[in-house]
Design a protein around this motif. Structure first.
Motif, PDB file in Angstrom:
ATOM      1  N   ILE A 146      47.396  54.433  -8.755  1.00 10.77           N
ATOM      2  CA  ILE A 146      46.889  53.916 -10.039  1.00 10.77           C
ATOM      3  C   ILE A 146      47.712  54.491 -11.193  1.00 10.77           C
ATOM      4  O   ILE A 146      47.299  54.444 -12.348  1.00 10.77           O
ATOM      5  N   THR A 173      42.907  50.168  -5.138  1.00 11.40           N
ATOM      6  CA  THR A 173      42.384  49.552  -3.925  1.00 11.40           C
ATOM      7  C   THR A 173      42.168  48.056  -4.134  1.00 11.40           C
ATOM      8  O   THR A 173      41.459  47.667  -5.064  1.00 11.40           O
ATOM      9  N   ILE A 189      38.772  45.816  -5.397  1.00  8.07           N
ATOM     10  CA  ILE A 189      37.970  46.540  -6.385  1.00  8.07           C
ATOM     11  C   ILE A 189      38.438  46.056  -7.755  1.00  8.07           C
ATOM     12  O   ILE A 189      39.477  46.491  -8.256  1.00  8.07           O
ATOM     13  N   ASP A 201      39.876  43.430  -8.211  1.00  7.94           N
ATOM     14  CA  ASP A 201      41.202  42.895  -7.879  1.00  7.94           C
ATOM     15  C   ASP A 201      41.036  41.813  -6.820  1.00  7.94           C
ATOM     16  O   ASP A 201      40.016  41.778  -6.121  1.00  7.94           O
ATOM     17  N   ALA A 250      40.496  53.914  -9.184  1.00  4.28           N
ATOM     18  CA  ALA A 250      40.233  54.537 -10.493  1.00  4.28           C
ATOM     19  C   ALA A 250      38.781  55.005 -10.629  1.00  4.28           C
ATOM     20  O   ALA A 250      38.516  56.078 -11.162  1.00  4.28           O
ATOM     21  N   TYR A 285      34.766  49.473 -15.839  1.00  4.41           N
ATOM     22  CA  TYR A 285      36.181  49.348 -16.179  1.00  4.41           C
ATOM     23  C   TYR A 285      36.231  48.655 -17.543  1.00  4.41           C
ATOM     24  O   TYR A 285      35.387  47.788 -17.836  1.00  4.41           O
ATOM     25  N   LEU A 323      44.302  57.972 -15.959  1.00  4.07           N
ATOM     26  CA  LEU A 323      44.134  58.917 -14.857  1.00  4.07           C
ATOM     27  C   LEU A 323      45.384  58.977 -13.987  1.00  4.07           C
ATOM     28  O   LEU A 323      46.007  57.939 -13.723  1.00  4.07           O
ATOM     29  N   CYS A 379      41.388  52.547 -18.917  1.00  4.30           N
ATOM     30  CA  CYS A 379      40.229  53.437 -19.008  1.00  4.30           C
ATOM     31  C   CYS A 379      39.037  53.037 -18.143  1.00  4.30           C
ATOM     32  O   CYS A 379      38.786  51.858 -17.898  1.00  4.30           O
TER      33      CYS A 379
END
Ligand code: SAM
Length: 288
Positions: A19, A93, A96, A98, A122, A167, A196, A226
């Motif tokens: 990530i 991943t 997620i 995605d 994340a 998210y 992150l 974020c």
């Protein structure tokens, strides 16, 4: 390789990628990406850079939200012909927030073995370092872009006792925190996880009111990727939640009518929730 009706078929590997920090890719992910016949990627140009960085020459084909349902058939054909395929997304991943769900579902329905190759994600990275309760949590994905829809989604989870994880896009982070402050209350504790695993990684924990003002005062905090984590709802202490004035009204009515009716009428007069006043009335009766 596994078999469907005696015919050898390939395996679909669902592979997590970094990530941000490329060192977060796992040895198993690299080996899988090297060994499969084809990589289904959300954005082939983006993933090509990752593969080039690690010297991997496996062919790529697009599998994104717009073609996943149609092109999924193409990957399935390859799998059923015996080729191993890896599914990756732009970061973290797959599935997620995605693409990948339709392909994974179709593969499993066709009897193809689907194997997770876990790694960065994340929400899990943020939760592991946020210092909020992690025994139970609810991943809420992305909130609606418009405030009306966003507030109604926030309303629906405002009394969820689990840690809530969202998210959010950087250009909406401030307005989302403002809506959270208004719906959950300015005192509710939250943690903003930003960038992150990258150079400017930030994990800032504060009450929502304070967090909002901190982000508003520093435009750097409105950039990058974020995750927002919000501590779960805690039932207020009954006496703490009901004002002196509401208690006075309730006591007056309790002297005049049955408990249930008194609680309902006191709720109408004071605007305090009926269930709360009912609980208070029961406790007062017990103490009397
Ligand atoms: N599949 C990814 C995962 O496993 O976390 C998530 C993909 S989603 C399209 C992208 C969102 O994930 C971003 O908008 C942000 O909310 C979050 N995200 C991804 N990378 C991040 C990072 N390095 N720091 C903070 N949030 C991140």
């Amino acid at each position: 390789m596994s078999a469907v009706s005696g015919v050898a078929v390939g395996t679909l590997y669902v592979v997590a990628t970094p990530i941000g920090n490329l060192d977060d890719i796992t040895a198993r992910a690299l080996r899988t990406l090297r060994e499969v016949k084809l990589i289904a990627a959300e954005d082939t140009r983006h993933s090509l850079r990752l593969l080039q960085h690690f010297g991997i020459a496996t062919p790529l084909a697009a599998c994104h939200e717009h073609n996943e349902r149609d092109e999924g058939g193409r990957f399935l054909t390859r799998l059923l012909a015996g080729d191993d395929v890896a599914l990756i997304s732009d970061a973290g991943t797959p599935l997620i927030s995605d693409p990948g769900f339709h392909l994974v579902r179709a593969a499993r329905a066709a009897g193809v073995r689907v194997v997770p190759v876990p790694g960065a994600c994340a929400l899990i990275a943020a939760l592991s370092a946020a210092g909020l309760p992690s025994d139970r949590f609810s991943f809420e994905g992305f909130l609606p872009a418009k405030s009306v829809g966003r507030r109604s989604r926030l309303d629906a989870v405002s009394e969820d006792p689990r840690t809530l994880i969202f998210y959010e896009a950087p250009h909406r982070i401030l307005e989302s925190i403002a809506d959270m402050r208004d719906v959950f209350g300015a005192e509710r504790i939250a943690v903003l996880g930003r960038e992150l695993t990258k150079t400017f990684e930030t994990l800032k924990g504060a009450a929502l009111g304070e967090l909002h003002d901190w982000v508003a005062a520093d435009s750097n905090q409105q950039r990058g990727e974020c995750v927002l984590l919000v501590s779960g709802w805690q039932a207020p202490e009954v006496d703490e939640a009901v004002s002196g004035e509401a208690l006075r009204v309730l006591d007056l009515l309790l002297g005049e009518m049955p408990l249930k009716r008194a609680a309902a009428l006191a709720a109408e007069i004071t605007g305090v929730r009926k269930n709360l006043l009912y609980q208070v009335a029961l406790e007062r009766q017990k103490d009397a």
